[in-house]
Design an enzyme around this catalytic site. Structure first.
Site, PDB file in Angstrom:
ATOM      1  N   LEU A  38      31.999  32.716  39.310  1.00 48.65           N
ATOM      2  CA  LEU A  38      31.961  32.994  40.750  1.00 48.65           C
ATOM      3  C   LEU A  38      30.962  34.115  41.002  1.00 48.65           C
ATOM      4  CD1 LEU A  38      35.794  33.160  41.469  1.00 48.65           C
ATOM      5  CD2 LEU A  38      34.223  31.466  42.414  1.00 48.65           C
ATOM      6  N   LYS A  73      42.404  36.857  42.642  1.00 46.86           N
ATOM      7  CA  LYS A  73      41.536  36.725  41.469  1.00 46.86           C
ATOM      8  C   LYS A  73      42.284  37.331  40.283  1.00 46.86           C
ATOM      9  CE  LYS A  73      36.876  36.908  39.765  1.00 46.86           C
ATOM     10  NZ  LYS A  73      37.185  37.300  38.398  1.00 46.86           N
ATOM     11  N   CYS A 116      55.496  77.371  28.650  1.00 45.45           N
ATOM     12  CA  CYS A 116      55.224  78.793  28.797  1.00 45.45           C
ATOM     13  C   CYS A 116      56.568  79.474  29.023  1.00 45.45           C
ATOM     14  CB  CYS A 116      54.321  79.006  30.004  1.00 45.45           C
ATOM     15  SG  CYS A 116      54.380  80.660  30.672  1.00 45.45           S
ATOM     16  N   CYS A 164      54.824  84.132  35.398  1.00 47.23           N
ATOM     17  CA  CYS A 164      53.640  83.265  35.320  1.00 47.23           C
ATOM     18  C   CYS A 164      53.255  82.774  36.716  1.00 47.23           C
ATOM     19  CB  CYS A 164      53.939  82.094  34.392  1.00 47.23           C
ATOM     20  SG  CYS A 164      52.571  80.939  34.264  1.00 47.23           S
TER      21      CYS A 164
HETATM   22  S1  IVH Z   1      37.616  29.633  40.746  1.00 50.63           S
HETATM   23  C1  IVH Z   1      33.865  27.317  40.402  1.00 50.63           C
HETATM   24  N1  IVH Z   1      39.734  31.034  41.347  1.00 50.63           N
HETATM   25  O1  IVH Z   1      37.225  34.264  37.666  1.00 50.63           O
HETATM   26  C2  IVH Z   1      34.797  28.424  40.522  1.00 50.63           C
HETATM   27  N2  IVH Z   1      38.480  31.675  39.458  1.00 50.63           N
HETATM   28  O2  IVH Z   1      34.197  34.624  37.826  1.00 50.63           O
HETATM   29  C3  IVH Z   1      35.625  28.588  39.340  1.00 50.63           C
HETATM   30  N3  IVH Z   1      39.400  33.595  38.256  1.00 50.63           N
HETATM   31  O3  IVH Z   1      36.149  31.926  35.289  1.00 50.63           O
HETATM   32  C4  IVH Z   1      36.555  29.696  39.372  1.00 50.63           C
HETATM   33  N4  IVH Z   1      41.141  33.884  39.545  1.00 50.63           N
HETATM   34  O4  IVH Z   1      38.416  33.022  35.005  1.00 50.63           O
HETATM   35  C5  IVH Z   1      38.703  30.884  40.502  1.00 50.63           C
HETATM   36  N5  IVH Z   1      41.662  32.150  41.993  1.00 50.63           N
HETATM   37  C6  IVH Z   1      40.630  31.996  41.147  1.00 50.63           C
HETATM   38  C7  IVH Z   1      40.443  32.838  40.047  1.00 50.63           C
HETATM   39  C8  IVH Z   1      39.346  32.653  39.223  1.00 50.63           C
HETATM   40  C9  IVH Z   1      40.508  34.305  38.483  1.00 50.63           C
HETATM   41  C10 IVH Z   1      38.451  33.840  37.154  1.00 50.63           C
HETATM   42  C11 IVH Z   1      38.171  32.633  36.327  1.00 50.63           C
HETATM   43  C12 IVH Z   1      36.716  32.346  36.470  1.00 50.63           C
HETATM   44  C13 IVH Z   1      36.192  33.695  36.911  1.00 50.63           C
HETATM   45  C14 IVH Z   1      34.987  33.490  37.790  1.00 50.63           C
END
Ligand code: IVH
Length: 685
Positions: free
Chosen positions: A85, A117, A429, A435
């Site tokens: 991403l 995320k 202490c 102190c």
């Molecule tokens: S979508 C094409 N959704 O972030 C898009 N990724 O930098 C594919 N990740 O490799 C990823 N939470 O390991 C997606 N809700 C989420 C996510 C997520 C964590 C991680 C995943 C991916 C990385 C992308």
């Protein structure tokens, strides 16, 4: 002016660094830098390549994802590449993303699916006719590692898709993570077994998933949450990402949908970001941001991909909670109980949204355990509003002249002797009232309601009095004049006069209150009362040796030692003498009591749970204790009464199980009323 060859060299250096860190992160599971540092390098290279496209070469890390798989697992070619991403860090980044999306789709407002995320590692699960046949890591995006045996050990991953008939081929994509609490428990087990601890839940999860022995994986508390699909052969799961997620759930796939949300437009995205940022520290797992995905699949297709990432999605990252910095020095801070806390003075670093310059190192053992030395490069963590702490040392970056920390034997503030009791983590202490670091707290304690009870002396005022050097010890309170008081912030003539009257009133006290007010370690109200009864007068207490002290009921070797140490410091004795000199008095009785006279509730233990309608918890406690009762924290067979208020928790359940007498506020008040305290040397006037 920067010439072309220096740009070339910079791009080359960035490529080399990023590739090296990819290898550390993806292959060795041992990152050498933090995610934020990695992101910075990556963005610098991206920006450089954007401005000078001639610098882009096929092996640039911007042109692929991750690193090559480790040879020991067999390789799996992904049917559909597992992409990455793009990251956004600011509202402007997200505004730009939304603008580009709207331009391509020619829409005024776009519907987005918002997700968490998750901070773990991506896996692809292949289901054939509903049966789990393969699990693979992302690897370099086009080829990953076969971790089927390991994935099969993860309890939340269904081996068979149940519910409606699934497509003949379905690839489910998501993140393998470890919950924070389970990570901590795992690290505790590692510590107990004297094995290496994991740096963070992501690392622990990655290490577990990439174990060659699946039996080890099975013992690690891994979880999985799906966030999308890869290849599919059969009828589509829906027309929007939201529908796909819903369908995945009907197959009993774990999806984090309680926090997922469909939002419209930029404002909707930003609101989601702030809502989740608020929740972040309360979630059971770590997230490093949120992800926005254009919801309609048809729109996603029109937007397509740019090199390594989809144009229809973006990760909106939270400020990194971890960063690398240098330990410039290790100081010692004196807390209110005299505990000496080693504090790392750090080269300023931006982490968790603020610039951090100090991090607590808790105590001496913690410094040894993590082997933190002055000059080390360390990972600093600041999560939520929690005090920043040092997570680990990058030992491979330790300079040859790194220095070890030594706990001082004298208090750095007052020069008093520092000691560490056996079995205790803290060094303390012994300066007590002398102190200055402990002084403010000591004065507040001395003036508190259950000690000398000086009305109108709050913490703001004590701060000003101590900082302005008007008061250095509780004794100085009794020589304060109105003049300096009136000059203080928020202190008019009237409040100054009230405070003076409060100080004057406090001079008439009891021996028990006075002893308690001294703030001797391990001497709470009940012990102070016992000491007062036992010795009858202050001089007898001052003269008592270890043995004499231990003959007081409930005074064991630890308490006795604390008392001796306190009176051994000449400054403490000086303050006591000054207090008496300034007119603090109490009535004394003959020494020689061996046991405290029995108060009506002596020997009874109480547990308080929930909120009482009228009585503050502290008041309830004070009133019970004034009658000789003890208030303790946990319910056991030995508890006599459990006082139950509103929203009482597990203590109530336990009390019911054990058949312990329950009291509500009315019943408690009635009990207190029929057991008015004896009038001997009571702490209350
Ligand atoms: S979508 C094409 N959704 O972030 C898009 N990724 O930098 C594919 N990740 O490799 C990823 N939470 O390991 C997606 N809700 C989420 C996510 C997520 C964590 C991680 C995943 C991916 C990385 C992308």
């Amino acid at each position: 002016m920067i010439d072309a060859s220096s740009l070339d060299r910079r791009a080359e250096a960035l490529r080399r660094d990023i590739n090296f860190h990819n290898y550390c992160y993806y292959v060795l599971d041992t990152p050498a830098i933090t995610d934020a540092e990695y992101d910075r390098l990556f963005r610098e290279l991206q920006q450089l390549e954007e401005a000078h496209p001639e610098l882009i070469c096929v092996d640039s890390p911007t042109q692929r994802v991750g690193a090559a798989p480790l040879g020991t697992f067999s390789a799996v070619k992904h049917r559909v590449p597992m992409l990455s991403l793009n990251n956004g860090f600011s509202e402007e980044d997200i505004e730009g993303f939304d603008r580009r999306v709207r331009e391509v789709l020619d829409l005024n407002e776009v519907e987005y699916f918002c997700e968490l995320k998750l901070d773990g590692l991506a896996v692809n699960l292949t289901y054939e006719n509903g049966l789990l046949v393969k699990g693979a890591t992302r690897g370099d995006g086009s080829e990953g590692e076969d971790v089927t045996a390991n994935v099969r050990t993860i309890k939340s991953i269904p081996r068979v898709l149940v519910g409606p008939p699934p497509p003949a081929l379905l690839e489910v994509r998501g993140e393998v993570i470890m919950f924070k609490s389970e990570f901590q428990a795992l690290n505790q087990r590692q510590r107990d077994a004297r094995e290496k601890e994991f740096i963070n839940p992501r690392n622990a999860a990655a290490g577990a998933l990439r174990q060659l022995d699946p039996r080890i994986t099975a013992k690690r508390p891994l979880r999985f949450f799906a966030y999308g699909i890869g290849a599919i052969n059969g009828p589509a799961l829906g027309e929007s990402h939201a529908e796909i997620i819903t369908r995945l759930r009907t197959f009993t796939m774990p999806v984090n949908d309680s926090k997922y949300s469909v939002r419209r437009g930029l404002a909707g995205l930003l609101r989601y970001y702030h809502e989740i940022a608020e929740l972040r520290s309360k979630l059971p797992f770590e997230i490093d941001g949120v992800v926005y995905k254009v919801n309609r699949l048809e729109h996603q297709n029109r937007l397509g991909f740019v090199s390594r990432a989809p144009r229809f999605a973006i990760a909106h990252k939270f400020p990194a909670e971890e960063a690398l910095t240098e330990v410039l020095d290790i100081d010692v801070q004196v807390g209110r109980t005299g505990a000496l806390t080693p504090v790392a003075r750090l080269k300023p670093v931006f982490v968790g949204g603020v610039t951090v310059t100090n991090a607590t190192l808790h105590n001496e053992d913690e410094v040894r355990r993590k082997d933190i030395r002055i000059g080390d490069i360390v990972t600093v963590r600041r999560a939520g509003d929690v005090i920043p702490e040092v997570v680990n040392v990058l030992s491979e970056r330790r300079p040859t002249d790194a220095r070890e920390f030594v706990m001082p034997s004298r208090c750095p503030v007052c020069g008093s002797h520092v000691s560490r009791a056996e079995g205790e983590a803290a060094s303390r202490c012994s300066g007590g009232l002398f102190c200055s670091a402990q002084r403010k707290q000591a004065i507040l304690h001395f003036a508190s309601r259950r000690a000398l009870d000086i009305e109108g002396l709050g913490d703001k005022l004590v701060d000003q009095l101590v900082e302005g050097n008007h008061v250095r010890s509780p004794a100085d309170l009794y020589v304060l004049s109105v003049n300096p008081l009136e000059g203080l912030e928020r202190m008019g003539e009237k409040s100054a006069a009230n405070l003076m009257a409060g100080i004057e009133r406090s001079k008439q006290t009891t021996l028990a209150r006075f002893i308690y007010g001294l703030g001797i370690r391990n001497v709470g109200e009940a012990t102070a009362r016992d000491l007062a009864y036992h010795f009858g007068g202050l001089q007898a207490l001052l003269d008592a040796d270890l043995q004499a002290l231990q003959s007081v009921p409930d005074v064991g070797p630890i308490v006795a030692q604390s008392i001796l140490e306190f009176f051994h410091e000449p400054h403490n004795v000086e303050v006591i003498e000054a207090l008496r000199h300034h007119g603090v008095v109490w009535s004394e009785s003959a020494p020689g009591f061996n046991t405290a006279p029995t108060l009506p509730l002596a020997g009874k233990t109480f547990v308080l749970t929930g909120t009482l309608p009228n009585l503050a918890r502290d008041d309830a406690k004070m009133q019970i204790e004034a009658r000789g009762g003890k208030v303790i924290g946990g319910v056991s067979k030995k508890t006599d009464y459990v006082v139950v208020g509103e929203e009482a928790g597990s203590k109530l359940t336990k009390a019911q199980e054990l058949g312990i007498a329950l009291l509500d506020e009315t019943a408690l008040l009635a009990l207190l009323d029929t057991n008015r305290k004896g009038n001997l040397l009571g702490t209350d006037s």
